[in-house]
Motif scaffolding. Structure first.
Motif: not given
Length: 455
Positions: A179-181, A157-160, A146-149, A187-191
């Motif tokens: 780890k994937a980042i 920022p993504l909040f889980i 979803i995010f890489n495209r 490609k995402l920012k973990l908030g």
């Protein structure tokens, strides 16, 4: 936010080649405010997602507009269904606008996780996940697709944010995503990660049930003694790594608690089971030893009426399935959810406190919030596992005073909060297991603070 019934009929379909091979099926509304689709996270294992773009979006360079990934519990409960229509999405189960939708603070991404949950499905029963880590791997694969495209998503920022057993998923996928980042695969920012009434330490929760219910007069000393004895057995089984046995003993303890308390509601200890409008499990059902099905039954007939209007199961297998267009004809929403629970029974009683510690050590913002009236994931149990953290800021956090929470011009205390560095705790008064459903106003304020939303 007013939506006409035509909202359910218009979509555009497309096929997208996957980075990991195969084909992803995706669709969207014509105005682009909603997107949804399937990602084949493994061959013949299909995960469903649904993204809402907020109409309340505020552009602020100093505060990027956030995205919330909502993870439901169970395991086997559907975020696309329950979290969306029952708690924080734009519409309720009657398809009426929700005034306290979390879209007021962020975009919303609902995922039916793990595979087999909600609209997600497997073509081979051997493909159900057996561990939380396996579920995290699948969900990280979906996030990559979803995010890489999408460069616009990468800027937010993504909040889980998770509820119940979803909290265990949130911890493991948070670490997996990091780890994937770091490896350059995602490609995402973990908030941050937010754990709502989350099943992080089963041992601490089962030990909390007896004393809590004794204090509120739902158990007497005899019931307390029996509950504590069975909790000790569960502790021993967990320490010996007998997690399936511990799951069976957990079921026995829930049934003991139910019979000794005259069937207290595990999601709001002020109620009897069946009194809550979102609970359909009767005392007779529980006496038959169906504790494992309590959560799935709890969410399967939400706020239904005699004609079926407002029933979540009817909604998801009817008008919503028709709107989405891409759900296979032979897939029933929730049709594989019991399998999801069964296959994870070896991990169900395993704690994730060490994962929370790891997130904190990596500098991730971690928020814990708990409903005052919850029993299954009680505040008493949550506080117990928090005090077991090895995080170097724990003692400073515990020494701080709490701050009261209010809603709007309301002078009534709605909760309390305490923060230190990257750890935050919210006590939500008057709420049971489903905080956003029970106390929507304070929950909306809270998620705005968690995400640092510009709205």
């Amino acid at each position: 936010m007013e939506k006409s019934f035509a909202w359910f009929a218009v979509s555009v379909l497309c096929l997208v080649p996957l980075f990991h091979g195969g084909i992803a099926i995706a669709a969207s509304t014509q105005d682009g405010t909603e997107e949804w689709g399937y990602v084949e996270v493994r061959p013949k294992a299909h995960m469903f997602w649904w993204l809402y773009r907020s109409p309340y979006r505020v552009e602020d360079p100093s505060k990027p507009w956030p995205i919330i990934l909502w993870l439901q519990g169970g395991p086997g409960a559907s975020g696309v269904g329950m979290g969306n229509f029952e708690e924080v999405g734009p519409l309720d189960t009657y398809l009426k606008p929700r005034n306290t939708t979390w879209l007021k603070k962020a975009d919303l991404l609902f995922v039916d996780n793990p595979v087999g949950t909600g609209y997600s499905f497997v073509e081979d029963k051997e493909l159900f996940v057996k561990t939380d880590e396996d579920a995290a791997t699948d969900l990280t694969t979906l996030l990559e697709e979803i995010f890489n495209r999408n460069e616009s998503l990468q800027k937010s920022p993504l909040f889980i944010v998770a509820e119940s057993y979803g909290g265990k998923f949130a911890v493991t996928v948070g670490l997996s995503a990091l780890k994937a980042i770091e490896d350059g695969k995602l490609k995402l920012k973990l908030g941050g990660v937010a754990l709502g009434d989350s099943w992080i330490s089963p041992e601490d929760f089962v030990f909390s049930w007896g004393p809590l219910l004794k204090d509120v007069s739902r158990l007497d000393n005899n019931g307390l003694q029996k509950a504590n004895s069975l909790a000790q057995k569960i502790k021993q089984e967990i320490s010996e790594g007998k997690f399936v046995d511990a799951t069976n003993s957990w079921e026995a303890l829930e049934n003991l608690i139910s019979s000794s308390s005259n069937f207290v509601d595990f999601y709001n200890f002020l109620l009897d089971s069946g009194m809550d409008p979102v609970s359909s499990l009767t005392a007779n059902d529980m006496s038959k030893g169906l504790a494992r099905r309590r959560y799935s039954r709890y969410i399967s007939s939400l706020r239904s009426t005699p004609d079926g209007d407002g029933d979540l199961n009817t909604l998801m297998n009817g008008v919503i399935k028709k709107k989405l267009q891409i759900i296979p004809q032979n897939v029933t929403w929730g049709g594989q959810s019991d399998n999801v629970f069964t296959e994870l029974e070896g991990d169900f009683m395993r704690a994730r406190i060490d994962g929370v510690d790891e997130l904190l050590a990596k500098g991730v913002n971690v928020t814990v919030y708990n409903g005052q009236l919850d029993l299954i994931c009680s505040t008493k149990g949550t506080e117990a596992w928090v005090e077991k953290l090895k995080w170097d800021g724990l003692q400073a956090y515990l020494s701080k005073d709490r701050s009261p929470l209010y809603c709007g011009n309301d002078s009534i205390t709605r909760g309390f909060t305490r923060s230190y560095k990257n750890f935050h705790f919210y006590w939500i008064l008057g709420a049971g297991h489903l905080v956003p459903a029970d106390q929507p106003c304070i929950a909306l304020n809270m998620i705005g603070d968690i995400t640092n939303s510009p709205a």
